[in-house]
Scaffold this motif. Structure first.
Motif, PDB file in Angstrom:
ATOM      1  N   VAL A  51     -20.738   4.651   7.823  1.00  0.00           N
ATOM      2  CA  VAL A  51     -21.726   5.506   9.062  1.00  0.00           C
ATOM      3  C   VAL A  51     -22.568   4.017   8.781  1.00  0.00           C
ATOM      4  CG1 VAL A  51     -23.565   6.831   9.487  1.00  0.00           C
ATOM      5  CG2 VAL A  51     -21.731   7.759   8.024  1.00  0.00           C
TER       6      VAL A  51
ATOM      7  N   SER B 290     -22.469   6.407  14.638  1.00  0.00           N
ATOM      8  CA  SER B 290     -21.328   7.278  14.181  1.00  0.00           C
ATOM      9  C   SER B 290     -21.415   8.824  14.726  1.00  0.00           C
ATOM     10  CB  SER B 290     -20.926   7.028  12.610  1.00  0.00           C
ATOM     11  OG  SER B 290     -20.882   5.605  12.498  1.00  0.00           O
TER      12      SER B 290
ATOM     13  N   THR C  81     -24.102  13.224  15.861  1.00  0.00           N
ATOM     14  CA  THR C  81     -23.992  11.450  16.496  1.00  0.00           C
ATOM     15  C   THR C  81     -25.466  10.963  16.091  1.00  0.00           C
ATOM     16  OG1 THR C  81     -23.445  11.653  18.671  1.00  0.00           O
ATOM     17  CG2 THR C  81     -23.406   9.491  18.735  1.00  0.00           C
TER      18      THR C  81
ATOM     19  N   VAL D 215     -15.635  10.197  10.406  1.00  0.00           N
ATOM     20  CA  VAL D 215     -16.493   9.171  10.467  1.00  0.00           C
ATOM     21  C   VAL D 215     -16.179   8.383  12.356  1.00  0.00           C
ATOM     22  CG1 VAL D 215     -18.016   6.780  10.741  1.00  0.00           C
ATOM     23  CG2 VAL D 215     -18.123   8.915   8.377  1.00  0.00           C
TER      24      VAL D 215
END
Length: 149
Positions: free
Chosen positions: A8, A12, A39, A148
């Motif tokens: 992350v 992301s 997000t 992810v």
């Protein structure tokens, strides 16, 4: 040779299950239902929660204990008395209000809603707390990162 799992980073796009809980129990829990998508950096989660996600690998399932203040401190100005007359005009005139009930109110533009928790009831008015339910409390954040991007 296997690819290393994605981590992350700010920006992301995540698919995840998560649970947010305070001392009184769960506030949000997506486990057992449809996973959430969000997000990092879009403000969908509190900044302190987003910061805790940075660096986690795709596939991880972990529980983090975060200190009080992730959702700010309780603001006494966010507690307001509403007269029973106002409440009748805003909603169901026969509504019974009990301490601990979460009541949804329309936003001023009538496009959305926000919640308030009944703190105290009086004959003429009801006291609501419009603070986030986790304001001023330690938070348990359980997360399972499914994807992810």
């Amino acid at each position: 040779m296997s690819a290393t799992p994605a981590r992350v980073v700010p920006g992301s796009f995540l698919t995840l299950h998560y649970r947010l809980a305070g001392p009184a129990g769960d506030v949000v829990n997506t486990f057992g239902g449809k996973p959430a998508t969000l997000t990092i950096g879009s403000g969908e989660l509190a900044p302190g929660i987003e910061t805790a996600l940075i660096g986690l690998e795709e596939g991880v399932h972990t529980t983090l204990d975060l200190p009080a203040g992730v959702y700010g401190e309780k603001n006494p100005d966010m507690q307001q008395w509403l007269s029973r007359k106002e409440l009748r005009e805003l909603g169901d005139p026969n509504e019974e209000y009990r301490v601990g009930d979460v009541v949804q109110f329309p936003t001023p533009d009538r496009q959305g809603q926000f919640g308030g928790v009944v703190v105290q009831t009086g004959e003429q008015a009801v006291l609501f707390d419009f603070n986030h339910p986790l304001a001023g409390q330690p938070v348990t954040f359980e997360v399972q990162l499914i994807g992810v991007l």
